[in-house]
Motif scaffolding. Structure first.
Motif, PDB file in Angstrom:
ATOM      1  N   ASP A   1       0.855  -1.188   0.000  1.00 29.41           N
ATOM      2  CA  ASP A   1       0.000   0.000   0.000  1.00 29.41           C
ATOM      3  C   ASP A   1       0.894   1.242   0.000  1.00 29.41           C
ATOM      4  O   ASP A   1       2.101   1.166   0.217  1.00 29.41           O
ATOM      5  CB  ASP A   1      -0.947   0.002   1.201  1.00 29.41           C
ATOM      6  CG  ASP A   1      -0.214  -0.031   2.530  1.00 29.41           C
ATOM      7  OD1 ASP A   1       0.519   0.933   2.819  1.00 29.41           O
ATOM      8  OD2 ASP A   1      -0.368  -1.022   3.273  1.00 29.41           O
ATOM      9  N   ALA A   2       0.302   2.394  -0.247  1.00 31.43           N
ATOM     10  CA  ALA A   2       1.070   3.626  -0.416  1.00 31.43           C
ATOM     11  C   ALA A   2       1.879   3.985   0.827  1.00 31.43           C
ATOM     12  O   ALA A   2       3.032   4.429   0.734  1.00 31.43           O
ATOM     13  CB  ALA A   2       0.130   4.782  -0.783  1.00 31.43           C
ATOM     14  N   ASN A   3       1.299   3.770   2.006  1.00 38.83           N
ATOM     15  CA  ASN A   3       1.982   4.136   3.241  1.00 38.83           C
ATOM     16  C   ASN A   3       3.206   3.256   3.472  1.00 38.83           C
ATOM     17  O   ASN A   3       4.287   3.732   3.851  1.00 38.83           O
ATOM     18  CB  ASN A   3       1.023   4.028   4.419  1.00 38.83           C
ATOM     19  CG  ASN A   3       1.584   4.687   5.667  1.00 38.83           C
ATOM     20  OD1 ASN A   3       2.068   5.824   5.618  1.00 38.83           O
ATOM     21  ND2 ASN A   3       1.491   3.997   6.791  1.00 38.83           N
ATOM     22  N   THR A   4       3.067   1.950   3.235  1.00 37.77           N
ATOM     23  CA  THR A   4       4.186   1.031   3.410  1.00 37.77           C
ATOM     24  C   THR A   4       5.304   1.327   2.403  1.00 37.77           C
ATOM     25  O   THR A   4       6.487   1.319   2.734  1.00 37.77           O
ATOM     26  CB  THR A   4       3.720  -0.419   3.234  1.00 37.77           C
ATOM     27  OG1 THR A   4       2.656  -0.681   4.159  1.00 37.77           O
ATOM     28  CG2 THR A   4       4.864  -1.392   3.487  1.00 37.77           C
ATOM     29  N   TYR A   5       4.917   1.616   1.173  1.00 37.57           N
ATOM     30  CA  TYR A   5       5.908   1.966   0.152  1.00 37.57           C
ATOM     31  C   TYR A   5       6.689   3.207   0.563  1.00 37.57           C
ATOM     32  O   TYR A   5       7.915   3.267   0.406  1.00 37.57           O
ATOM     33  CB  TYR A   5       5.194   2.205  -1.179  1.00 37.57           C
ATOM     34  CG  TYR A   5       6.123   2.554  -2.320  1.00 37.57           C
ATOM     35  CD1 TYR A   5       6.845   1.575  -2.990  1.00 37.57           C
ATOM     36  CD2 TYR A   5       6.277   3.880  -2.713  1.00 37.57           C
ATOM     37  CE1 TYR A   5       7.698   1.892  -4.036  1.00 37.57           C
ATOM     38  CE2 TYR A   5       7.124   4.216  -3.754  1.00 37.57           C
ATOM     39  CZ  TYR A   5       7.831   3.220  -4.418  1.00 37.57           C
ATOM     40  OH  TYR A   5       8.673   3.552  -5.441  1.00 37.57           O
TER      41      TYR A   5
END
Length: 260
Positions: free
Chosen positions: A37-41
């Motif tokens: 997901d965007a946050n993990t990336y």
């Protein structure tokens, strides 16, 4: 999720240690992007940049606070988690008169830089200059910018190898905005000087390094190095006869940074 990111990052650090290259990290993140997901990336990207900074060095470019004339800067490390341009208080913080978060441009407005087109960082911290007789050790400030906007190599000098105390008589070098690459000789290493900052403001600077003249207006913020590419000082003032530098060890200590 952040603990997971740190664990994975430590795993790659153990295998690659300090030889991680940007293209390897970029390739890895590109492959993993569809699975994250965007946050993990974003967390992976931040940690990867921090690891790369562990092998980083220092550089110079014309830079200034967005309303001021140009100066020079070097990129250093702070807690291995941010990209930190290093320069003088009077370059980045307008001699105590700027606000934290003010934009930093490269090139500076005096050299044609415009906001927001040439924004590369924002003022993060500075050591206040005390006027009126109190002693000062440094005229120094740092900003925080994006990893891809900052370079660590000093033009004509290369990568800085470390930090050391300089000795009287040594030949030193710097690259700056105005006079480009110059060399000089150290004439004093424990000098006390009074520096006029304009507007009837005079600062008493102690424990300063004095060299023969090797600078002109606009070179402030240049990193002073020995001939073995070790950082020894931070240029901040001068005249037609001498150039004055802060001892880089005081700069590190008072700003909480590490020049490596």
């Amino acid at each position: 999720m952040s603990n997971y990111c740190v664990m994975i990052c430590d795993h790659y650090k153990a295998y690659y240690k300090e030889e991680l290259l940007m293209n390897e990290i970029t390739t890895l993140l590109t492959c993993m992007h569809p699975l994250l997901d965007a946050n993990t990336y974003r967390h992976f990207l931040i940690i990867s940049q921090a690891l790369l900074m562990m092998t980083g060095r220092i550089t110079m470019l014309s830079i200034s606070r967005w309303t001021e004339k140009g100066g020079s800067y070097r990129t250093v490390q702070r807690f291995f988690s941010k990209n930190i341009p290093l320069s003088n208080n009077h370059v980045l913080a307008n001699s105590n008169n700027a606000r934290i978060g003010n934009p930093i441009l490269q090139p500076g407005p005096y050299d044609g830089g415009r906001y927001p087109r040439d924004l590369i960082a924002r003022l993060s911290r500075y050591v206040s200059i005390r006027f009126g007789g109190s002693s000062n050790y440094v005229d120094a400030a740092i900003a925080e910018g994006q990893f891809h906007d900052l370079d660590r190599q000093i033009y004509w000098i290369g990568y800085v190898k470390g930090v050391r105390a300089v000795r009287v008589g040594e030949i030193v070098q710097k690259t700056g905005r105005t006079t480009n690459y110059t060399t000089g000789r150290v004439t004093a290493i424990n000098a006390t000087v009074n520096v006029n900052y304009g507007g009837s403001r005079v600062a008493r600077m102690v424990r300063q390094i004095i060299t023969t003249n090797m600078s002109a207006g606009g070179d402030s913020g240049s990193l002073l190095c020995d001939l073995n590419e070790n950082a020894v000082g931070l240029l901040f003032a001068g005249s037609s006869r001498v150039t004055i530098h802060n001892d880089i060890r005081y700069v590190q200590r008072l700003l909480g940074i590490r020049v490596v």
